[in-house]
Design a protein around this motif. Structure first.
Motif, PDB file in Angstrom:
ATOM      1  N   ASP A 101     -10.313   0.018   4.127  1.00 40.94           N
ATOM      2  CA  ASP A 101     -11.318  -0.948   3.658  1.00 40.94           C
ATOM      3  C   ASP A 101     -12.735  -0.395   3.829  1.00 40.94           C
ATOM      4  OD1 ASP A 101      -9.551  -3.312   3.015  1.00 40.94           O
ATOM      5  OD2 ASP A 101      -8.917  -2.767   5.025  1.00 40.94           O
ATOM      6  N   GLU A 149      -5.421  -0.997   7.751  1.00 43.63           N
ATOM      7  CA  GLU A 149      -5.649  -1.863   6.589  1.00 43.63           C
ATOM      8  C   GLU A 149      -5.897  -3.317   6.998  1.00 43.63           C
ATOM      9  OE1 GLU A 149      -5.478  -0.525   3.352  1.00 43.63           O
ATOM     10  OE2 GLU A 149      -6.404  -2.432   2.810  1.00 43.63           O
ATOM     11  N   ASP A 150      -6.917  -3.902   6.441  1.00 43.66           N
ATOM     12  CA  ASP A 150      -7.160  -5.340   6.533  1.00 43.66           C
ATOM     13  C   ASP A 150      -7.244  -5.882   7.964  1.00 43.66           C
ATOM     14  OD1 ASP A 150      -7.394  -5.293   3.824  1.00 43.66           O
ATOM     15  OD2 ASP A 150      -5.565  -6.387   3.379  1.00 43.66           O
ATOM     16  N   LYS A 165       0.847  -1.198   0.000  1.00 36.22           N
ATOM     17  CA  LYS A 165       0.000   0.000   0.000  1.00 36.22           C
ATOM     18  C   LYS A 165       0.883   1.250   0.000  1.00 36.22           C
ATOM     19  CE  LYS A 165      -4.300  -1.714   0.410  1.00 36.22           C
ATOM     20  NZ  LYS A 165      -5.573  -1.335  -0.212  1.00 36.22           N
TER      21      LYS A 165
END
Ligand code: NAD
Ligand code: LMR
Ligand code: MN
Length: 541
Positions: free
Chosen positions: A259, A235-236, A164
């Motif tokens: 997300d 993230e995630d 990213k």
């Protein structure tokens, strides 16, 4: 006195064969390099030749990561020249392969910080050690419970944070010396990893609840203390934690969840692009989200926010949404709804036989959506029968199968175009080739948050934002309008990745402007464009 080897091994300052004779003299590099002095262009040519000699995508990635580890300026110079070709290699979908094989492929930590739930006293020290004195402005953190749609990948997930960040710099111009990827290792429920003798993370089940949230608190506090000017990008994270963490910190620090919010704004931008082609109004749409998890609920929230900005009340706006998850269409009395799902749950009295709406096919038939988004991790879930049913009630059905990586997509762009005789307005999560059908070439937009987060994050850092709020996210979604010529047959709903550097700049300026206008900058900035230009890093020696 300078140490030649320390310089050549530091990717932030190494120029390799491009060190000039004067620099070689000054830095004691004479004799530590072959004598020829190359330009960055010559180095890039040579590196690209090597890249092209690799056949497998994963080999290409390993080569690029080696270059990244050796000379970051050259890496980004080359990536700038080949961004469409490199994005899927350093980022999704090939990053998924590198995550699955992280243990086997491990060579070095790529300046990431590793935070362990078993060592909470060293959170601050871990961040400090990984940063090694660098002035960090951007942190991408993952606990890897929900890597793409592949589930729990423990410490291996650090590669998504690294990937990213590579896109941030290549697309928007974030200084690569000012970024920090972070892995929060809270254990893993991935049995394959726990059984793997090479696994590099904590070898126990994932910790949830109080101990987990205490670690997150400690981590956030340490980031704020050590890097007070930084943006914290989540993230995630898993479905049970992602929204809670965002809720807790979004009004207090400069942060966002990619997300939930990054995906929300790229989907809104794609829907606006689609409606620009079909000349329909957003307030006339019925939205069905299949897979109502972190991304699915985030998308519904962003779309609902847009309907409210168009003048609908919350109650009116909510009526436009139908969420489908494992249980089928979600109703107020459906067991185990998440807090986010509850907001959008429907009333059973709206349907004649609500108890039969337990799968996507039945829900599509009953709801007749005009926009359908897939964030379910269920490959092929958008079947020909379901799409034909949807297309029977929508002139230009908007269909975005977004589950990543490639193997998890709900449908292929080509099939969606064929099944709807070219009427569908399609975007996919990963890059998709043009589709030729009945003499028209359909360009397929990529509805991946990578189209948005680099501009959003960079703009927020450049404007020294205090927070990223709904107003700013909405402005970012609208920033992509006008780039695609919607009058061309087969036009895409989103601008092409080939233009990502251009439109990331536009998004960054719009975001910086929004922050300044709302009085949300920590500094006394007045000129958004100037602030973005000043913060921009370009790969040159
Ligand atoms: N294109 C993008 O930019 C983008 C952004 C974020 C997420 N995604 C993708 O979306 C997918 C979901 O990600 P997430 O972070 O929301 O994960 P998540 O785990 O939070 O959500 C997935 C949801 O799908 C539901 N689901 C699972 N099986 C199902 C089934 N058979 N039928 C209906 N629903 C089912 C789960 O219950 C869950 O609510 C992933 O594949 C991810 O790669 C894409
Ligand atoms: O990583 C991506 O490609 C997009 C998104 O953040 C995802 O989780 O799928
Ligand atoms: Mn993600």
């Amino acid at each position: 006195m300078n140490n030649a080897q320390a310089i050549l091994k530091n990717p932030f300052i190494n120029k390799g064969t491009a060190f000039s004779l004067a620099e070689r003299q000054q830095l004691n590099l004479i004799g530590a390099l072959p004598t020829a002095v190359q330009t960055i262009e010559e180095q890039a040519k040579q590196a690209y030749g090597q890249f092209q000699s690799k056949e497998q995508p994963l080999e290409k990635r390993i080569f690029l990561m080696n270059l990244f580890n050796t000379n970051r300026t050259l890496f980004y110079y080359l990536m700038g020249q080949h961004i469409v070709e490199f994005m899927p290699i350093v980022y999704d979908p090939v990053v998924a392969e590198s995550i699955e094989q992280y243990n086997e492929l491990f060579m070095q930590s790529q300046e990431a910080a590793f935070i362990s739930i078993d060592d909470p006293d060293n959170v601050e020290a871990s961040l400090k050690n990984a940063a090694s004195g660098r002035d960090i402005r951007l942190v991408v953190v993952t606990d890897a419970e929900g890597i793409l749609g592949m589930g729990d990948w423990g410490v291996n997930g650090v590669d998504i944070a690294i990937g990213k960040l590579m896109v941030y710099t290549a697309a928007a111009g974030v200084d690569p010396a000012q970024v920090l990827p972070v892995s929060i290792d809270a254990g893993t429920n991935n049995q394959k990893l726990l059984d793997d003798p090479l696994y590099l993370g904590n070898r126990h089940q994932r910790i949830y609840g109080k101990r987990y949230y205490e670690l997150i608190d400690k981590f956030v506090a340490a980031v704020e203390k050590l890097f007070p000017e930084s943006l914290l990008h989540f993230e995630d994270f898993g479905r049970s934690n992602a929204a809670n963490i965002l809720e807790k910190y979004q009004d207090k620090i400069l942060t966002f969840n990619d997300d939930i919010q990054g995906t929300g704004i790229v989907v809104l931008a794609g829907v606006l692009g689609a409606l620009n082609i079909s000349h329909e109004k957003i307030t006339d749409q019925k939205f069905l989200t299949f897979g109502a998890g972190t991304a699915g609920v985030g998308i519904a929230q962003q779309l609902m926010d847009e309907l409210m900005r168009q003048g609908l009340s919350a109650a009116e706006a909510r009526q436009h949404f139908y969420l489908v998850d494992k249980q089928g269409l979600l109703f107020e009395d459906t067991p185990d709804l998440t807090p986010g799902q509850k907001l959008f749950a429907r009333s059973r009295s709206e349907f004649a036989a609500s108890e039969t709406l337990t799968d996507l096919a039945a829900a599509v038939k009953a709801v007749q959506p005009t926009v359908m988004i897939g964030t379910s991790t269920q490959p092929g879930a958008f079947t020909e029968a379901i799409i034909k049913e949807m297309a029977a009630h929508a002139k230009r059905p908007v269909i975005f199968p977004l589950s990543n990586p490639t193997r998890l997509a709900e449908a292929k762009a080509e099939d969606l175009i064929k099944w709807t005789a070219g009427r569908a307005l399609v975007a996919t999560g990963i890059p998709a080739a043009d589709v030729e059908y009945n003499g028209v070439v359909y360009q397929i937009g990529q509805a991946n948050n990578a189209l948005m987060y680099p501009g959003v994050g960079f703009g927020a850092i450049a404007a020294a934002g205090k927070v990223i709020n709904g107003e700013t996210l909405s402005a970012a979604s609208h920033a992509l309008g006008g780039i695609v010529d919607a009058t061309l047959p087969g036009a895409a709903v989103l601008p092409p990745v080939a233009k990502i550097q251009e439109f990331s700049q536009t998004i960054a300026e719009v975001v910086a402007q929004s922050i300044i206008e709302q009085g949300l900058s920590k500094e006394h900035l007045t000129d958004a464009k100037a602030a973005v230009a000043k913060a921009k890093w370009v790969p040159k020696y």
